[in-house]
Scaffold this motif. Sequence first.
Motif, PDB file in Angstrom:
ATOM      1  N   ASP A 130       0.827  -1.208   0.000  1.00 44.00           N
ATOM      2  CA  ASP A 130       0.000   0.000   0.000  1.00 44.00           C
ATOM      3  C   ASP A 130       0.860   1.257   0.000  1.00 44.00           C
ATOM      4  OD1 ASP A 130      -2.587  -1.357   0.263  1.00 44.00           O
ATOM      5  OD2 ASP A 130      -1.870  -1.897   2.260  1.00 44.00           O
ATOM      6  N   VAL A 131       1.926   1.221   0.774  1.00 40.81           N
ATOM      7  CA  VAL A 131       2.817   2.374   0.925  1.00 40.81           C
ATOM      8  C   VAL A 131       4.245   1.879   0.871  1.00 40.81           C
ATOM      9  CG1 VAL A 131       3.546   4.270   2.430  1.00 40.81           C
ATOM     10  CG2 VAL A 131       1.135   3.595   2.373  1.00 40.81           C
ATOM     11  N   LEU A 132       5.092   2.616   0.166  1.00 44.62           N
ATOM     12  CA  LEU A 132       6.519   2.309   0.112  1.00 44.62           C
ATOM     13  C   LEU A 132       7.280   3.493   0.678  1.00 44.62           C
ATOM     14  CD1 LEU A 132       8.704   0.320  -0.681  1.00 44.62           C
ATOM     15  CD2 LEU A 132       8.692   1.283  -2.988  1.00 44.62           C
ATOM     16  N   THR A 133       8.114   3.235   1.671  1.00 49.14           N
ATOM     17  CA  THR A 133       8.875   4.289   2.327  1.00 49.14           C
ATOM     18  C   THR A 133      10.346   4.204   1.934  1.00 49.14           C
ATOM     19  OG1 THR A 133       9.431   2.990   4.305  1.00 49.14           O
ATOM     20  CG2 THR A 133       7.312   4.152   4.294  1.00 49.14           C
ATOM     21  N   GLY A 134      11.035   5.313   2.091  1.00 48.81           N
ATOM     22  CA  GLY A 134      12.469   5.354   1.836  1.00 48.81           C
ATOM     23  C   GLY A 134      13.140   6.294   2.820  1.00 48.81           C
ATOM     24  N   ASP A 135      14.092   5.771   3.581  1.00 48.22           N
ATOM     25  CA  ASP A 135      14.849   6.572   4.555  1.00 48.22           C
ATOM     26  C   ASP A 135      16.228   6.860   3.958  1.00 48.22           C
ATOM     27  OD1 ASP A 135      16.061   7.738   6.707  1.00 48.22           O
ATOM     28  OD2 ASP A 135      15.980   5.986   8.010  1.00 48.22           O
ATOM     29  N   TYR A 136      16.523   8.130   3.743  1.00 50.29           N
ATOM     30  CA  TYR A 136      17.778   8.532   3.118  1.00 50.29           C
ATOM     31  C   TYR A 136      18.668   9.352   4.057  1.00 50.29           C
ATOM     32  CZ  TYR A 136      15.794   7.085  -1.357  1.00 50.29           C
ATOM     33  OH  TYR A 136      15.252   6.342  -2.388  1.00 50.29           O
ATOM     34  N   LEU A 179       5.339   2.427 -12.440  1.00 50.63           N
ATOM     35  CA  LEU A 179       4.994   1.209 -11.709  1.00 50.63           C
ATOM     36  C   LEU A 179       4.180   1.530 -10.460  1.00 50.63           C
ATOM     37  CD1 LEU A 179       8.150  -1.108 -11.672  1.00 50.63           C
ATOM     38  CD2 LEU A 179       5.814  -1.764 -12.282  1.00 50.63           C
ATOM     39  N   ALA A 180       4.658   2.524  -9.706  1.00 49.30           N
ATOM     40  CA  ALA A 180       3.967   2.889  -8.473  1.00 49.30           C
ATOM     41  C   ALA A 180       2.553   3.355  -8.771  1.00 49.30           C
ATOM     42  CB  ALA A 180       4.759   3.972  -7.742  1.00 49.30           C
ATOM     43  N   ARG A 181       2.405   4.169  -9.812  1.00 46.51           N
ATOM     44  CA  ARG A 181       1.088   4.673 -10.186  1.00 46.51           C
ATOM     45  C   ARG A 181       0.168   3.532 -10.619  1.00 46.51           C
ATOM     46  NH1 ARG A 181      -2.557   8.713  -9.468  1.00 46.51           N
ATOM     47  NH2 ARG A 181      -3.821   9.026 -11.324  1.00 46.51           N
ATOM     48  N   GLU A 182       0.704   2.630 -11.419  1.00 44.81           N
ATOM     49  CA  GLU A 182      -0.077   1.504 -11.930  1.00 44.81           C
ATOM     50  C   GLU A 182      -0.556   0.591 -10.808  1.00 44.81           C
ATOM     51  OE1 GLU A 182       1.358  -2.556 -14.042  1.00 44.81           O
ATOM     52  OE2 GLU A 182       2.035  -0.695 -14.995  1.00 44.81           O
ATOM     53  N   ARG A 183       0.278   0.419  -9.790  1.00 41.47           N
ATOM     54  CA  ARG A 183      -0.052  -0.516  -8.707  1.00 41.47           C
ATOM     55  C   ARG A 183      -0.731   0.161  -7.521  1.00 41.47           C
ATOM     56  NH1 ARG A 183       3.200  -5.506  -9.082  1.00 41.47           N
ATOM     57  NH2 ARG A 183       4.049  -5.514 -11.193  1.00 41.47           N
ATOM     58  N   GLY A 184      -0.900   1.473  -7.607  1.00 39.68           N
ATOM     59  CA  GLY A 184      -1.581   2.186  -6.537  1.00 39.68           C
ATOM     60  C   GLY A 184      -0.799   2.267  -5.249  1.00 39.68           C
ATOM     61  N   VAL A 185       0.526   2.269  -5.367  1.00 40.91           N
ATOM     62  CA  VAL A 185       1.387   2.342  -4.188  1.00 40.91           C
ATOM     63  C   VAL A 185       1.782   3.794  -3.941  1.00 40.91           C
ATOM     64  CG1 VAL A 185       3.565   1.614  -3.150  1.00 40.91           C
ATOM     65  CG2 VAL A 185       2.269   0.019  -4.594  1.00 40.91           C
ATOM     66  N   ARG A 186       1.521   4.269  -2.750  1.00 41.72           N
ATOM     67  CA  ARG A 186       1.930   5.620  -2.399  1.00 41.72           C
ATOM     68  C   ARG A 186       3.343   5.591  -1.834  1.00 41.72           C
ATOM     69  NH1 ARG A 186      -3.518   7.551   0.760  1.00 41.72           N
ATOM     70  NH2 ARG A 186      -3.392   9.580  -0.277  1.00 41.72           N
ATOM     71  N   ILE A 187       4.091   6.650  -2.089  1.00 45.26           N
ATOM     72  CA  ILE A 187       5.498   6.698  -1.704  1.00 45.26           C
ATOM     73  C   ILE A 187       5.690   7.825  -0.694  1.00 45.26           C
ATOM     74  CG2 ILE A 187       7.838   7.156  -2.520  1.00 45.26           C
ATOM     75  CD1 ILE A 187       7.054   5.841  -5.163  1.00 45.26           C
TER      76      ILE A 187
END
Length: 562
Positions: free
Chosen positions: A29-35, A70-78
């Motif tokens: 549902d959600v993909l996070t990234g810690d930078y 890809l994110a848009r197609e799969r409905g994944v929020r970033i």
Amino acid sequence: MTLRLGNASGFYGDRFDALREMLTGGELDVLTGDYLAELTMLILGRDRLKDPGAGYARTFLRQLEDCLGLARERGVRIVTNAGGLNPAGLADAVRQLADRLGIPVRVAHVEGDDLTAAHPGSLAAHAYLGGFGIAECLRAGADIVVTGRVTDAALVTGPAAAHFGWRPGEYDRLAGAVVAGHVLECGTQATGGNYAFFAEAGARWDLRRPGFPLAELHEDGSCVITKHPGTGGFVDVGTVTAQLLYETGGARYPGPDVTARLDSVRLSQDGPDRVRIEGVRGEAPPPTLKVGRNRLGGFRNEVVFVLTGLDIEAKAALVREQMADALAKSPPAGTRWELVRTDRPDADTEETASALLRLVVRDRDQETVGRALTGAAVELALASYPGFHVLAPPGKGAPYGVFEDVYVPQGDVPHMAVLHDGRRIPVPPAQDTLVLQDSPAPPLPEPYPAGGPTRRAPLGLVAGARSGDKGGNANVGVWVRSDEAWRWLAHTLTAETFRRLLPETAELAVTRHILPNLRALNFTVEGVLGEGVAAQHRFDPQAKALGEWLRSRHLDIPEALL
């Protein structure tokens, strides 16, 4: 109702294709990234000095160019903190990228953490914000949320609050999300990366390319930590325990939205590559926010002399005597010699016959630690010990940074959600707060039975460890995997024993925290890292291997535990 949140970055420079792996590997549902890290903020601050439009993690843009569709197609929020020192700049760059690719996305960002103007002399001073600004952006329909300096766990608490409708004050639920976020934030450290028992685990799992973790988070704040099917590495109680202990201290883990009680965490194996986390309790957050300040501390230089073969100690003493005059002419503010005995007797290669003598100098004046000083080392080339050479030509000295943390009232920080349509929504500070206090020490288990046979052996045969940095302090988490081993560890590994095993900490303040539910001890070592990672005070400036050094030290261990 379950919210599936994944992680695709644990630091600036993590595996580039992780974003694609997580988007294609399974449901999210959600993909996070810690930078962001303390050192990263300094690096981005120096970038911004050269280019006022810089200050964010450019890697994220390149990853997104490959994966936005890809994110848009799969409905994944970033949701990512890749905005660093310039979240508005990164949000604009993402919009431009989306326009160029012809992909309609709604991009929002969170700001207000930048307090540099209020801290003269700082290259960057940023407050650690909580998750409710992220939640506002997501509730308004954002597909991508970019932040600056938020707590690492906020990347999970924000989406959770938006999804489940949590409000400030729902402390147990928020604390559960904080714990889930802390497990996810360092990526593959939760799936077998940097794992103390890797040699044992490698016989069962492929550790060459661990998959990134994800959390199945529930409305009550409980969760299951897992990973996509078919990816490398593994998830078990040990990998999750190791990450829970990483860069934490006592039983209370404070944040802007909630203080999570780590002593309430309960872990259980919920099937292959699945660990359930439940029972997490929360308390009101502290009335203050942490502010990380980075400044330039001065200039640093080093010379590494290679000493080969016989008479290593005498060779080192001769060099130190020969360099004494050069060091006395214009004494640096800091001078450190360290002899590293990497040599071995009767070695079959020249490298393994050699030791390293490091001279490290620091001063606010670049000239003091520059070529006038290091050139004196070169002048010894034909006039010193036999076999004289250095690892690299001496340079003119490089700037180094200093990290400090200070605290400001929550109300002094203008936490702001900037929605995709341009609206600006202020995020109020926590209304109920609780001054942070140490928890009472919990009761220890019954001591391990005395009188049985013991063997002198490395601690690491029984205990795992993971260590890291917080400014100038280090944290070392130590855990065991059975109740019997816990009875022994809890009574054996005291703060005094810790100092004895690691002589480098003998004169420092060492605090032991007890976490019985995790069968773990967490040690905080004050000042061992000097002025923080960017100052490179010691050989291992982030204390990443301090725990492994501890595990290598020998104790009398009951044979029944070995």
